[in-house]
Design a protein around this motif. Structure first.
Motif, mmCIF file in Angstrom:
data_model
loop_
_atom_site.group_PDB
_atom_site.id
_atom_site.type_symbol
_atom_site.label_atom_id
_atom_site.label_comp_id
_atom_site.label_asym_id
_atom_site.label_seq_id
_atom_site.Cartn_x
_atom_site.Cartn_y
_atom_site.Cartn_z
ATOM 1 N N TYR A 184 41.207 40.296 39.370
ATOM 2 C CA TYR A 184 39.841 40.106 38.851
ATOM 3 C C TYR A 184 38.824 40.329 39.965
ATOM 4 O O TYR A 184 37.808 40.996 39.773
ATOM 5 N N SER A 185 39.103 39.813 41.139
ATOM 6 C CA SER A 185 38.168 39.934 42.262
ATOM 7 C C SER A 185 37.963 41.388 42.668
ATOM 8 O O SER A 185 36.892 41.753 43.144
ATOM 9 N N HIS A 186 38.956 42.237 42.457
ATOM 10 C CA HIS A 186 38.853 43.643 42.852
ATOM 11 C C HIS A 186 37.815 44.414 42.048
ATOM 12 O O HIS A 186 37.425 45.506 42.464
ATOM 13 N N TRP A 187 37.369 43.856 40.951
ATOM 14 C CA TRP A 187 36.359 44.507 40.110
ATOM 15 C C TRP A 187 34.953 43.970 40.379
ATOM 16 O O TRP A 187 34.033 44.204 39.597
ATOM 17 N N LYS A 209 35.209 32.113 37.734
ATOM 18 C CA LYS A 209 34.353 33.296 37.631
ATOM 19 C C LYS A 209 33.110 33.166 38.496
ATOM 20 O O LYS A 209 32.557 34.170 38.932
ATOM 21 N N GLY A 210 32.676 31.942 38.766
ATOM 22 C CA GLY A 210 31.494 31.718 39.580
ATOM 23 C C GLY A 210 31.624 32.217 41.008
ATOM 24 O O GLY A 210 30.630 32.380 41.711
ATOM 25 N N ALA A 211 32.843 32.496 41.431
ATOM 26 C CA ALA A 211 33.063 32.980 42.801
ATOM 27 C C ALA A 211 32.786 34.478 42.922
ATOM 28 O O ALA A 211 32.679 34.987 44.029
ATOM 29 N N PHE A 231 31.470 46.105 38.483
ATOM 30 C CA PHE A 231 31.109 47.523 38.385
ATOM 31 C C PHE A 231 32.027 48.301 37.454
ATOM 32 O O PHE A 231 31.965 49.529 37.398
ATOM 33 N N GLY A 232 32.870 47.613 36.701
ATOM 34 C CA GLY A 232 33.768 48.306 35.800
ATOM 35 C C GLY A 232 34.257 47.413 34.683
ATOM 36 O O GLY A 232 33.901 46.238 34.604
ATOM 37 N N ASP A 233 35.071 48.007 33.821
ATOM 38 C CA ASP A 233 35.570 47.301 32.638
ATOM 39 C C ASP A 233 37.045 46.913 32.762
ATOM 40 O O ASP A 233 37.717 46.687 31.777
ATOM 41 N N PHE A 234 37.552 46.856 33.978
ATOM 42 C CA PHE A 234 38.932 46.523 34.332
ATOM 43 C C PHE A 234 39.895 47.700 34.152
ATOM 44 O O PHE A 234 41.087 47.557 34.404
ATOM 45 N N THR A 235 39.374 48.842 33.727
ATOM 46 C CA THR A 235 40.203 50.047 33.668
ATOM 47 C C THR A 235 39.493 51.234 34.307
ATOM 48 O O THR A 235 40.142 52.117 34.838
ATOM 49 N N ARG A 236 38.157 51.224 34.239
ATOM 50 C CA ARG A 236 37.378 52.345 34.771
ATOM 51 C C ARG A 236 36.099 51.821 35.423
ATOM 52 O O ARG A 236 35.536 50.821 34.996
#
Length: 99
Positions: free
Chosen positions: A36-39, A52-54, A59-64
């Motif tokens: 999750y953090s990578h997005w 999620k507050g962290a 910048f994406g939708d977890f796929t693109r």
């Protein structure tokens, strides 16, 4: 981006393309907080890394990667004086637009 996983959408498309809270919850449940953090480009080290507050500046939708998400993040980072994030998103936008 080199794999073609970029949506070259317009600035205003992010409100529809951004993952919903349910999408985020499903993604975290399936993939974990690290993925999750990578997005997100913003990480608040004072927050619990398993909330999620962290994380901010998605910048994406977890796929693109979404061009609209990059533009939205760059604008918001500029408004709140997050220069490093703004500059990183500007570089990402330049890469998207040069293809």
């Amino acid at each position: 981006m080199r794999e073609g996983k970029v949506v070259r959408d317009d600035r205003d498309a992010w409100s529809e393309a951004a993952p919903s809270a349910d999408d985020e919850n499903s993604f975290v449940e399936k993939n974990g907080w690290t993925e999750y953090s990578h997005w997100h480009l913003g990480i608040d080290k004072q927050e619990d890394p398993e909330t999620k507050g962290a994380y901010s500046f998605p910048f994406g939708d977890f796929t693109r990667v979404h061009r609209a998400g990059v533009i939205a993040g760059e604008s918001r980072a500029g408004q709140y004086d997050h220069r490093e994030i703004r500059d990183a998103l500007k570089k990402l936008l330049d890469l998207i637009d040069e293809d």
